[in-house]
Design an enzyme around this catalytic site. Structure first.
Site, PDB file in Angstrom:
ATOM      1  N   LYS A  19      52.159  33.819  36.045  1.00 58.76           N
ATOM      2  CA  LYS A  19      52.958  33.374  34.903  1.00 58.76           C
ATOM      3  C   LYS A  19      53.630  34.581  34.235  1.00 58.76           C
ATOM      4  O   LYS A  19      54.821  34.583  33.983  1.00 58.76           O
ATOM      5  CB  LYS A  19      52.037  32.650  33.910  1.00 58.76           C
ATOM      6  CG  LYS A  19      52.739  32.113  32.702  1.00 58.76           C
ATOM      7  CD  LYS A  19      51.759  31.311  31.861  1.00 58.76           C
ATOM      8  CE  LYS A  19      52.375  30.969  30.518  1.00 58.76           C
ATOM      9  NZ  LYS A  19      51.427  30.328  29.613  1.00 58.76           N
ATOM     10  N   GLU A  45      37.033  29.456  29.961  1.00 50.65           N
ATOM     11  CA  GLU A  45      38.143  30.212  29.362  1.00 50.65           C
ATOM     12  C   GLU A  45      38.727  29.412  28.186  1.00 50.65           C
ATOM     13  O   GLU A  45      39.251  29.985  27.244  1.00 50.65           O
ATOM     14  CB  GLU A  45      39.230  30.506  30.420  1.00 50.65           C
ATOM     15  CG  GLU A  45      40.143  31.655  30.016  1.00 50.65           C
ATOM     16  CD  GLU A  45      40.989  32.199  31.157  1.00 50.65           C
ATOM     17  OE1 GLU A  45      40.586  33.187  31.791  1.00 50.65           O
ATOM     18  OE2 GLU A  45      42.074  31.644  31.406  1.00 50.65           O
ATOM     19  N   GLY A  53      47.770  28.994  31.934  1.00 48.27           N
ATOM     20  CA  GLY A  53      47.450  29.384  33.312  1.00 48.27           C
ATOM     21  C   GLY A  53      46.460  28.435  33.972  1.00 48.27           C
ATOM     22  O   GLY A  53      46.644  27.989  35.105  1.00 48.27           O
ATOM     23  N   ARG A  54      45.385  28.096  33.259  1.00 52.63           N
ATOM     24  CA  ARG A  54      44.336  27.258  33.865  1.00 52.63           C
ATOM     25  C   ARG A  54      44.731  25.782  33.947  1.00 52.63           C
ATOM     26  O   ARG A  54      43.986  24.965  34.458  1.00 52.63           O
ATOM     27  CB  ARG A  54      43.010  27.439  33.119  1.00 52.63           C
ATOM     28  CG  ARG A  54      43.104  27.270  31.615  1.00 52.63           C
ATOM     29  CD  ARG A  54      41.851  27.825  30.931  1.00 52.63           C
ATOM     30  NE  ARG A  54      41.961  27.824  29.473  1.00 52.63           N
ATOM     31  CZ  ARG A  54      42.501  28.792  28.765  1.00 52.63           C
ATOM     32  NH1 ARG A  54      43.029  29.849  29.366  1.00 52.63           N
ATOM     33  NH2 ARG A  54      42.530  28.734  27.442  1.00 52.63           N
ATOM     34  N   GLU A  79      45.886  42.721  39.218  1.00 56.78           N
ATOM     35  CA  GLU A  79      45.436  42.382  40.566  1.00 56.78           C
ATOM     36  C   GLU A  79      46.588  41.820  41.395  1.00 56.78           C
ATOM     37  O   GLU A  79      46.829  42.230  42.535  1.00 56.78           O
ATOM     38  CB  GLU A  79      44.313  41.327  40.512  1.00 56.78           C
ATOM     39  CG  GLU A  79      43.008  41.804  39.915  1.00 56.78           C
ATOM     40  CD  GLU A  79      42.935  41.570  38.408  1.00 56.78           C
ATOM     41  OE1 GLU A  79      44.013  41.478  37.757  1.00 56.78           O
ATOM     42  OE2 GLU A  79      41.812  41.501  37.880  1.00 56.78           O
ATOM     43  N   LYS A 132      40.379  44.175  30.274  1.00 58.41           N
ATOM     44  CA  LYS A 132      41.569  44.603  31.020  1.00 58.41           C
ATOM     45  C   LYS A 132      42.063  45.943  30.505  1.00 58.41           C
ATOM     46  O   LYS A 132      42.354  46.858  31.278  1.00 58.41           O
ATOM     47  CB  LYS A 132      42.711  43.587  30.817  1.00 58.41           C
ATOM     48  CG  LYS A 132      42.687  42.377  31.708  1.00 58.41           C
ATOM     49  CD  LYS A 132      43.992  41.608  31.532  1.00 58.41           C
ATOM     50  CE  LYS A 132      43.874  40.179  31.987  1.00 58.41           C
ATOM     51  NZ  LYS A 132      45.018  39.353  31.640  1.00 58.41           N
ATOM     52  N   HIS A 144      18.914  22.746  48.275  1.00 57.55           N
ATOM     53  CA  HIS A 144      18.029  23.709  48.935  1.00 57.55           C
ATOM     54  C   HIS A 144      18.175  25.098  48.325  1.00 57.55           C
ATOM     55  O   HIS A 144      17.787  26.086  48.935  1.00 57.55           O
ATOM     56  CB  HIS A 144      18.327  23.736  50.434  1.00 57.55           C
ATOM     57  CG  HIS A 144      18.170  22.375  51.058  1.00 57.55           C
ATOM     58  ND1 HIS A 144      16.970  21.925  51.561  1.00 57.55           N
ATOM     59  CD2 HIS A 144      19.047  21.351  51.197  1.00 57.55           C
ATOM     60  CE1 HIS A 144      17.117  20.685  52.007  1.00 57.55           C
ATOM     61  NE2 HIS A 144      18.373  20.317  51.791  1.00 57.55           N
TER      62      HIS A 144
HETATM   63  O1  F6P Z   1      42.249  35.832  33.147  1.00 56.20           O
HETATM   64  C1  F6P Z   1      43.220  35.771  32.178  1.00 56.20           C
HETATM   65  C2  F6P Z   1      44.472  35.103  32.658  1.00 56.20           C
HETATM   66  O2  F6P Z   1      45.449  35.298  31.692  1.00 56.20           O
HETATM   67  C3  F6P Z   1      44.293  33.625  32.954  1.00 56.20           C
HETATM   68  O3  F6P Z   1      44.340  32.820  31.842  1.00 56.20           O
HETATM   69  C4  F6P Z   1      45.386  33.391  33.907  1.00 56.20           C
HETATM   70  O4  F6P Z   1      45.203  32.193  34.582  1.00 56.20           O
HETATM   71  C5  F6P Z   1      45.273  34.610  34.775  1.00 56.20           C
HETATM   72  O5  F6P Z   1      44.940  35.643  33.886  1.00 56.20           O
HETATM   73  C6  F6P Z   1      46.479  34.961  35.584  1.00 56.20           C
HETATM   74  O6  F6P Z   1      47.590  35.214  34.785  1.00 56.20           O
HETATM   75  P1  F6P Z   1      49.039  35.287  35.415  1.00 56.20           P
HETATM   76  O7  F6P Z   1      49.373  33.965  35.987  1.00 56.20           O
HETATM   77  O8  F6P Z   1      49.942  35.659  34.281  1.00 56.20           O
HETATM   78  O9  F6P Z   1      49.024  36.355  36.476  1.00 56.20           O
END
Ligand code: F6P
Length: 551
Positions: free
Chosen positions: A206, A354, A268-269, A212, A513, A385
């Protein structure tokens, strides 16, 4: 507002004193219609919640609480685009992404449904081009692999859905891989395994700034450039962006034509229904993606309109609050009896924790009541199990949700019947337990001598009376999965509203972060021998150890 001070909450506390020692088995003995009264069916899902420590009065009292909280009006605010994400001053409109009606949804006077429909059309057209071979790799090869690079909401939802609906994948459509972790293993293994000329990377972020994702996306772009001896226009044949940040997408070198967008009112979620779902649509076909939206929409209508006693997400929400805040139970376990749903608990962890892992109310006051539970789980019967021992005989109480699709995609009735039997038997066992007397009788019947019976019997006692929900569905289809996900989304929303917190921001992930950025700078400088570390002594000593051993 301090929710614990309102009369409706106090009434629930008093009611808890009446209920806390009830036995589920007694409740069933006293009312043979209990299973019917405490179950309901909607949107292709059947919920049995009769094995919970509740009576009719519990729901009446929760209804009073919801009235006191203006719940209905506030639920409507979400559906109609009010800026209920107060800290970020945003609307919360994932429901608009799957709004299959012609009704407008206004944000600041603008009907967002036009944007939603246009983006869905763009996704449909792109899927058509990829599937038909009109969109091809740089050397003209058909796209056979889609690699989604994203993390958190830009990974967990689409990854869970594609795993869950694997049997609906037409074999001629591209296969899909997901890369999320900054541990380079997934990326470098994938790059080695796939033919880059047949691979399309979806950079799903987003913000288009997540460390990452951007590190993995940059490495993938370099791999593609290296493969094509630096040909810059190869990027537009192998990279697509799923993002709301046009500026950064363009700076990365992705053609805006190859960008699929969504908006700041999609968290995002909650984003798998948006452009973030492109990997789902490419893998399953756009029609299946639409069926997923349809299923969620059916649940949206139900949640928006049904009264509490007939409202599945609301019932699950108040049960969760009942156990968290009145019984003091801290965790909630989700147990899909479906191998295809094995990623559902991880998806729910982000959705729930979250959203509701918050310690202040919407007006910034520290809460004096517990908020979101620890959500965990795993797929049945594997987890029987593994951790079921604790759920049956441990000292903690763990309310569980069992999720069971009745019909399988494979042909083995034997497997499926055994799966169903195990699922239903677990909730029965958790409720009924086994008394000391029964344990002794069974051991005696096995022929053990009295001394052995006495020694072993306490270990064979199950306290029972452990509450569970069971969600049944005919089959795990795009439609029923859409409804299932929306069910949990609305449950989480309703709980956040009761607790008075903002379920739609996630500042809690920021501090770690930022500090990771600082530590990374120190590590790089340290490796170059340029400076000493300035963190706490524990972190300093570990940094030094890492630096000394880093090859
Ligand atoms: O972990 C924090 C967060 O902002 C989440 O809410 C989100 O889903 C994720 O990082 C990824 O964010 P982006 O889509 O901006 O890379």
């Amino acid at each position: 507002m301090n929710i614990t001070e309102c009369q409706e909450w106090k009434d629930l506390q008093a009611h808890y004193q009446e209920v806390k020692n009830l036995q589920l088995t007694d409740l069933f003995d006293a009312d043979e219609t209990r299973a019917r009264k405490f179950s309901l069916e909607t949107s292709g899902l059947f919920l049995d919640y009769s094995k919970n420590l509740v009576t009719e009065k519990t729901f009446n009292l929760f209804d009073n609480l919801l009235n006191a909280l203006d719940f209905r009006e506030r639920r409507e605010q979400m559906f109609t685009g009010a800026p209920i994400n107060l800290t970020e001053r945003r609307s919360v409109l994932h429901t608009a992404l799957r709004n299959r009606s012609n009704a407008p949804v206004l944000v600041n006077g603008h009907d967002v449904m036009g944007d939603v429909r246009a983006e869905l059309e763009k996704m449909r057209e792109f899927c058509r081009k990829v599937h038909s071979g009109e969109f091809v790799g740089y050397t003209g090869k058909k796209i056979r692999y889609v690699v989604n690079i994203g993390i958190g909401g830009s990974d967990l939802g689409p990854r869970m859905v594609t795993e869950a609906l694997k049997p609906c994948h037409p074999p001629e459509f591209p296969k899909v891989r997901y890369i999320s972790n900054i541990d380079g293993v997934a990326l470098f293994d994938t790059l080695q395994e796939l033919d880059l000329e047949e691979t399309l990377f979806l950079v799903a972020s987003k913000t288009f700034s997540t460390m990452e994702t951007m590190t993995n996306a940059n490495a993938a772009r370099q791999a593609v450039l290296d493969h094509y001896s630096g040909a810059a226009d190869s990027i537009k044949c192998h990279f697509v962006a799923l993002s709301s940040n046009l500026e950064r997408v363009t700076a990365f070198g992705i053609d805006p034509e190859n960008m699929f967008t969504f908006w700041d009112w999609v968290g995002g979620r909650y984003s798998l229904w948006s452009a973030i779902g492109l990997s789902i649509a490419l893998y399953l076909g756009f029609d299946h993606f639409e069926e997923l939206l349809d299923g969620a929409y059916t649940m949206d209508l139900h949640f928006r309109n049904a009264p509490l006693r007939e409202n599945m997400p609301m019932i699950m929400a108040v049960l969760g609050v009942w156990y968290s805040n009145f019984f003091g139970w801290e965790t909630h376990c989700v147990l899909p009896y479906s191998q295809h749903l094995y990623r559902f608990p991880s998806f729910l962890q982000q959705l729930d924790m979250e959203s509701n892992g918050k310690r202040v109310t919407t007006d910034g006051r520290v809460v004096t009541w517990s908020t979101g539970p620890v959500v965990w789980g795993g797929e049945g019967t594997n987890c029987q199990h593994a951790f079921f021992q604790l759920i049956h005989q441990g000292t903690r109480h763990v309310p569980c949700d069992f999720i069971l699709p009745i019909n399988a995609y494979h042909k083995s009735r034997e497997h499926q019947q055994k799966l169903i039997a195990n699922c239903l038997a677990q909730s029965e066992a958790l409720m009924e337990g086994k008394s000391l007397d029964v344990a002794k009788r069974e051991l005696t019947e096995e022929g053990l001598i009295l001394k052995e019976v006495r020694r072993l019997a306490p270990h064979k006692v199950f306290e029972g009376n452990r509450p569970t929900n069971t969600i049944l569905m005919r089959k795990l289809t795009p439609n029923s999965l859409g409804a299932l996900i929306a069910l949990y989304e609305h449950k989480v929303f309703a709980q956040g509203l009761i607790w008075g917190i903002n379920s739609f921001d996630q500042f809690g992930v920021e501090l770690g972060k930022t500090m990771a950025g600082n530590v990374l700078r120190e590590l790089k400088l340290g490796v170059e021998g340029k400076r000493t570390f300035e963190d706490d002594t524990s972190t300093n000593s570990m940094l030094r150890w890492c630096m000394n051993n880093f090859e």
